[in-house]
Design a protein around this motif. Structure first.
Motif, PDB file in Angstrom:
ATOM      1  N   LEU A 281       4.248 -36.427  -0.901  1.00  0.00           N
ATOM      2  CA  LEU A 281       3.563 -37.519  -1.600  1.00  0.00           C
ATOM      3  C   LEU A 281       4.459 -38.180  -2.646  1.00  0.00           C
ATOM      4  O   LEU A 281       4.003 -39.052  -3.389  1.00  0.00           O
ATOM      5  N   GLN A 282       5.734 -37.790  -2.682  1.00  0.00           N
ATOM      6  CA  GLN A 282       6.637 -38.325  -3.694  1.00  0.00           C
ATOM      7  C   GLN A 282       7.162 -39.713  -3.355  1.00  0.00           C
ATOM      8  O   GLN A 282       8.140 -40.175  -3.951  1.00  0.00           O
ATOM      9  N   CYS A 283       6.515 -40.383  -2.425  1.00  0.00           N
ATOM     10  CA  CYS A 283       6.833 -41.777  -2.093  1.00  0.00           C
ATOM     11  C   CYS A 283       5.679 -42.677  -2.521  1.00  0.00           C
ATOM     12  O   CYS A 283       5.393 -43.690  -1.887  1.00  0.00           O
ATOM     13  N   THR A 284       4.993 -42.301  -3.601  1.00  0.00           N
ATOM     14  CA  THR A 284       3.781 -42.976  -4.055  1.00  0.00           C
ATOM     15  C   THR A 284       4.082 -43.914  -5.221  1.00  0.00           C
ATOM     16  O   THR A 284       4.843 -43.581  -6.120  1.00  0.00           O
ATOM     17  N   ASP A 285       3.456 -45.097  -5.204  1.00  0.00           N
ATOM     18  CA  ASP A 285       3.573 -46.037  -6.315  1.00  0.00           C
ATOM     19  C   ASP A 285       2.478 -45.807  -7.354  1.00  0.00           C
ATOM     20  O   ASP A 285       2.726 -45.902  -8.552  1.00  0.00           O
ATOM     21  N   LEU A 286       1.256 -45.546  -6.891  1.00  0.00           N
ATOM     22  CA  LEU A 286       0.118 -45.380  -7.798  1.00  0.00           C
ATOM     23  C   LEU A 286      -0.699 -44.176  -7.372  1.00  0.00           C
ATOM     24  O   LEU A 286      -1.134 -44.088  -6.227  1.00  0.00           O
ATOM     25  N   ALA A 287      -0.904 -43.237  -8.308  1.00  0.00           N
ATOM     26  CA  ALA A 287      -1.751 -42.063  -8.066  1.00  0.00           C
ATOM     27  C   ALA A 287      -2.955 -42.158  -8.990  1.00  0.00           C
ATOM     28  O   ALA A 287      -2.809 -42.185 -10.215  1.00  0.00           O
ATOM     29  N   LEU A 288      -4.147 -42.220  -8.421  1.00  0.00           N
ATOM     30  CA  LEU A 288      -5.382 -42.343  -9.188  1.00  0.00           C
ATOM     31  C   LEU A 288      -6.134 -41.015  -9.169  1.00  0.00           C
ATOM     32  O   LEU A 288      -6.471 -40.506  -8.103  1.00  0.00           O
ATOM     33  N   PHE A 289      -6.406 -40.479 -10.343  1.00  0.00           N
ATOM     34  CA  PHE A 289      -7.156 -39.236 -10.456  1.00  0.00           C
ATOM     35  C   PHE A 289      -8.597 -39.586 -10.811  1.00  0.00           C
ATOM     36  O   PHE A 289      -8.923 -39.824 -11.980  1.00  0.00           O
ATOM     37  N   ALA A 290      -9.463 -39.615  -9.794  1.00  0.00           N
ATOM     38  CA  ALA A 290     -10.874 -39.896 -10.048  1.00  0.00           C
ATOM     39  C   ALA A 290     -11.534 -38.697 -10.713  1.00  0.00           C
ATOM     40  O   ALA A 290     -12.340 -38.836 -11.626  1.00  0.00           O
ATOM     41  N   MET A 291     -11.211 -37.485 -10.254  1.00  0.00           N
ATOM     42  CA  MET A 291     -11.709 -36.265 -10.879  1.00  0.00           C
ATOM     43  C   MET A 291     -10.585 -35.651 -11.706  1.00  0.00           C
ATOM     44  O   MET A 291      -9.481 -35.454 -11.217  1.00  0.00           O
ATOM     45  N   LEU A 292     -10.864 -35.387 -12.970  1.00  0.00           N
ATOM     46  CA  LEU A 292      -9.828 -34.900 -13.867  1.00  0.00           C
ATOM     47  C   LEU A 292      -9.583 -33.412 -13.689  1.00  0.00           C
ATOM     48  O   LEU A 292     -10.527 -32.623 -13.675  1.00  0.00           O
ATOM     49  N   PRO A 293      -8.321 -32.996 -13.601  1.00  0.00           N
ATOM     50  CA  PRO A 293      -8.008 -31.568 -13.676  1.00  0.00           C
ATOM     51  C   PRO A 293      -8.327 -31.093 -15.101  1.00  0.00           C
ATOM     52  O   PRO A 293      -8.181 -31.850 -16.057  1.00  0.00           O
ATOM     53  N   TRP A 294      -8.752 -29.840 -15.265  1.00  0.00           N
ATOM     54  CA  TRP A 294      -9.196 -29.435 -16.599  1.00  0.00           C
ATOM     55  C   TRP A 294      -8.334 -28.350 -17.220  1.00  0.00           C
ATOM     56  O   TRP A 294      -8.631 -27.861 -18.319  1.00  0.00           O
ATOM     57  N   THR A 295      -7.249 -27.963 -16.586  1.00  0.00           N
ATOM     58  CA  THR A 295      -6.292 -27.048 -17.221  1.00  0.00           C
ATOM     59  C   THR A 295      -4.909 -27.657 -17.149  1.00  0.00           C
ATOM     60  O   THR A 295      -4.607 -28.424 -16.222  1.00  0.00           O
ATOM     61  N   PRO A 296      -4.040 -27.348 -18.107  1.00  0.00           N
ATOM     62  CA  PRO A 296      -2.674 -27.877 -18.059  1.00  0.00           C
ATOM     63  C   PRO A 296      -1.971 -27.523 -16.764  1.00  0.00           C
ATOM     64  O   PRO A 296      -1.239 -28.340 -16.209  1.00  0.00           O
ATOM     65  N   GLY A 297      -2.215 -26.310 -16.277  1.00  0.00           N
ATOM     66  CA  GLY A 297      -1.562 -25.903 -15.030  1.00  0.00           C
ATOM     67  C   GLY A 297      -1.925 -26.795 -13.870  1.00  0.00           C
ATOM     68  O   GLY A 297      -1.070 -27.184 -13.066  1.00  0.00           O
ATOM     69  N   SER A 298      -3.221 -27.148 -13.777  1.00  0.00           N
ATOM     70  CA  SER A 298      -3.651 -27.996 -12.657  1.00  0.00           C
ATOM     71  C   SER A 298      -3.123 -29.416 -12.808  1.00  0.00           C
ATOM     72  O   SER A 298      -2.830 -30.093 -11.818  1.00  0.00           O
ATOM     73  N   VAL A 299      -2.985 -29.891 -14.056  1.00  0.00           N
ATOM     74  CA  VAL A 299      -2.395 -31.213 -14.275  1.00  0.00           C
ATOM     75  C   VAL A 299      -0.947 -31.236 -13.794  1.00  0.00           C
ATOM     76  O   VAL A 299      -0.528 -32.131 -13.062  1.00  0.00           O
TER      77      VAL A 299
END
Length: 477
Positions: free
Chosen positions: A383-401
């Motif tokens: 997925l490292q060929c992406t221009d825009l990544a939209l997070f509709a659902m927020l990760p809730w731990t630093p690790g998941s971010v």
């Protein structure tokens, strides 16, 4: 551009990218259109443009981006700003330096805005004003036929422009369907400078009688002349040029006020009951998933703009059914633009997800991938060929971010990516944003990004997961 403004301690002209400087210098003393790809920094450039001379500023934008414009205005200007809402108008205070209004209510506030006497106006998403009709026939009190000004969005913008000395349009997609869409936008930026719509469509759209009546304006004519004229009023930044000047990863938080959210999806009442029995962690996941469904309309609109302007987009959401709904809706809307959309989650087989991963990785054309965090947020390469990544659902731990962002900013990355976290005001999103995402932004501003996971973990108290969950849920029980 003469200004003493600094951004993060850096003089603004040094902070800007080369193409932003060129755009500002070009339109410093005139009107024009920034035809820039999504994520190119149109908002920042427009706000700086608005401060190139004294006076009051009007920003016309989408309803669900008004708050974001206000936040950016506080960063890039030192003027007081106010958001206008609803159909009931009130006088605008003389000491207010900027008002932000959405397209839909512009007709209702038009007279108030003109009386306020702004000197500059910014039309965000200018392509929304493509309706060419400005007047309609009417009968006055004496029985005479007159031309009466329409109160639609495009006609209102055109009328406002006649009362404002400088006008700037922002768009990534000025032509969504046909060249005839351009006339209204150009007439708003340069009132009267492009003649009547009738002359424009006959000169540049090869207008001719339609098969079933009316005019067929789907053609093209005198295209070289049109390109020369457009070059004088438009400053273009393509996706390729964008990639040459941006950092590998940018992180942005977009806030949606309650009035800008759509209704949540159905079925959460039963899910909340089940989650309450399963424990706080399950309850938090359901609350985040419910908040994600409130952003569906905004996510769709943002994705359409990015994809049509030539970008590759990935959307991470929560529930499988929301993934399916987003994917199918976007596929229908983007079919006419030949932009392919695929979606997958844990309900798809590993083979199906792998086929989609390879398709996205190898696709050089604009396209959209919709997936759930569980299926795509960790241990996925491609997925490292992406221009825009939209997070509709927020990760809730630093690790998941860090894991989720690591899908895009990693070895083999071919494009600068904008990672956008969409926060629904009044939901558990706000608590997650306050606790985690804003702290990550602070870390990004002071340290190398590869350290943000470790530092944010400490700031957020990741060592005590139960404490994090309790802190997030404390206002939503």
């Amino acid at each position: 551009m003469g200004t003493s403004l600094t951004i993060d301690g850096v003089p603004v002209m040094e902070w800007l990218t080369p193409y932003q400087r060129r755009g500002l210098e070009r339109f410093e003393h005139r009107s024009g259109v920034l035809y820039w790809a999504t994520g190119a920094g149109k908002t920042a450039a427009a706000l700086l443009w608005s401060q190139q001379s004294p006076g009051r500023v009007v920003v016309v934008t989408k309803a669900n981006t008004k708050r974001q414009w206000k936040v950016e205005a506080q960063k890039f200007t030192d003027v007081s700003s106010r958001i206008l809402r609803g159909h009931t108008t009130t006088p605008i205070p003389h000491d207010c330096g900027m008002v932000i209004i959405n397209w839909e209510i512009l007709p209702h506030w038009l007279d108030v805005l003109i009386k306020w006497r702004p000197t500059r106006v910014i039309y965000d998403e200018l392509h929304r004003a493509k309706n060419w009709k400005r007047t309609q026939k009417a009968v006055d009190s004496q029985g005479r036929i007159i031309q009466q000004r329409l109160r639609n969005v495009s006609a209102s913008a055109a009328h406002l422009s006649k009362h404002v000395p400088r006008r700037l349009g922002l768009t990534a997609t000025p032509i969504r369907d046909r060249i005839s869409d351009l006339w209204s936008q150009l007439d708003i930026i340069e009132p009267g400078g492009w003649g009547t719509n009738w002359k424009f469509i006959h000169r540049y759209c090869d207008a001719k009688p339609g098969k079933y009546g009316g005019l067929d304006t789907s053609g093209r004519s005198n295209t070289d002349e049109l390109k020369r004229r457009l070059a004088k009023v438009m400053h273009v930044v393509t996706v390729d040029e964008l990639a040459q000047h941006l950092p590998a990863k940018r992180r942005q938080i977009a806030y949606l006020d309650k009035e800008d959210q759509n209704a949540p999806a159905r079925g959460f009442k039963a899910e909340f009951k089940r989650a309450a029995k399963a424990g706080p962690s399950a309850l938090l996941s359901v609350r985040l998933a419910e908040a994600a469904t409130r952003k569906r309309v905004w996510i769709i609109e943002t994705t359409l703009d990015a994809a049509v302007s030539g970008q590759k987009v990935v959307i991470f959401t929560g529930r499988r059914k929301d993934c399916d709904r987003l994917g199918s809706t976007l596929a229908k809307k983007l079919a006419k633009d030949d932009v392919e959309v695929r979606w997958a989650h844990g309900g798809n087989t590993a083979k199906e997800r792998e086929e989609i991963r390879v398709w996205y990785k190898d696709n050089a054309d604009p396209c959209v991938l919709v997936g759930t965090h569980d299926a795509w947020g960790e241990a996925v390469d491609g997925l490292q060929c992406t221009d825009l990544a939209l997070f509709a659902m927020l990760p809730w731990t630093p690790g998941s971010v860090i894991q989720s962002e690591g899908r895009f900013a990693r070895h083999g990355q071919t494009r600068p990516v904008l990672i956008m976290y969409v926060v629904a005001a009044g939901t558990v999103d706000e608590r997650v944003s306050e606790l985690l995402l804003t702290k990550l932004e602070a870390v990004r501003d002071t340290l190398d990004d590869d350290l943000s996971g470790e530092v944010a973990s400490v700031l957020s108290g990741e060592a005590d997961e139960d404490a994090i969950i309790a802190s997030i849920l404390e206002d939503f029980t």
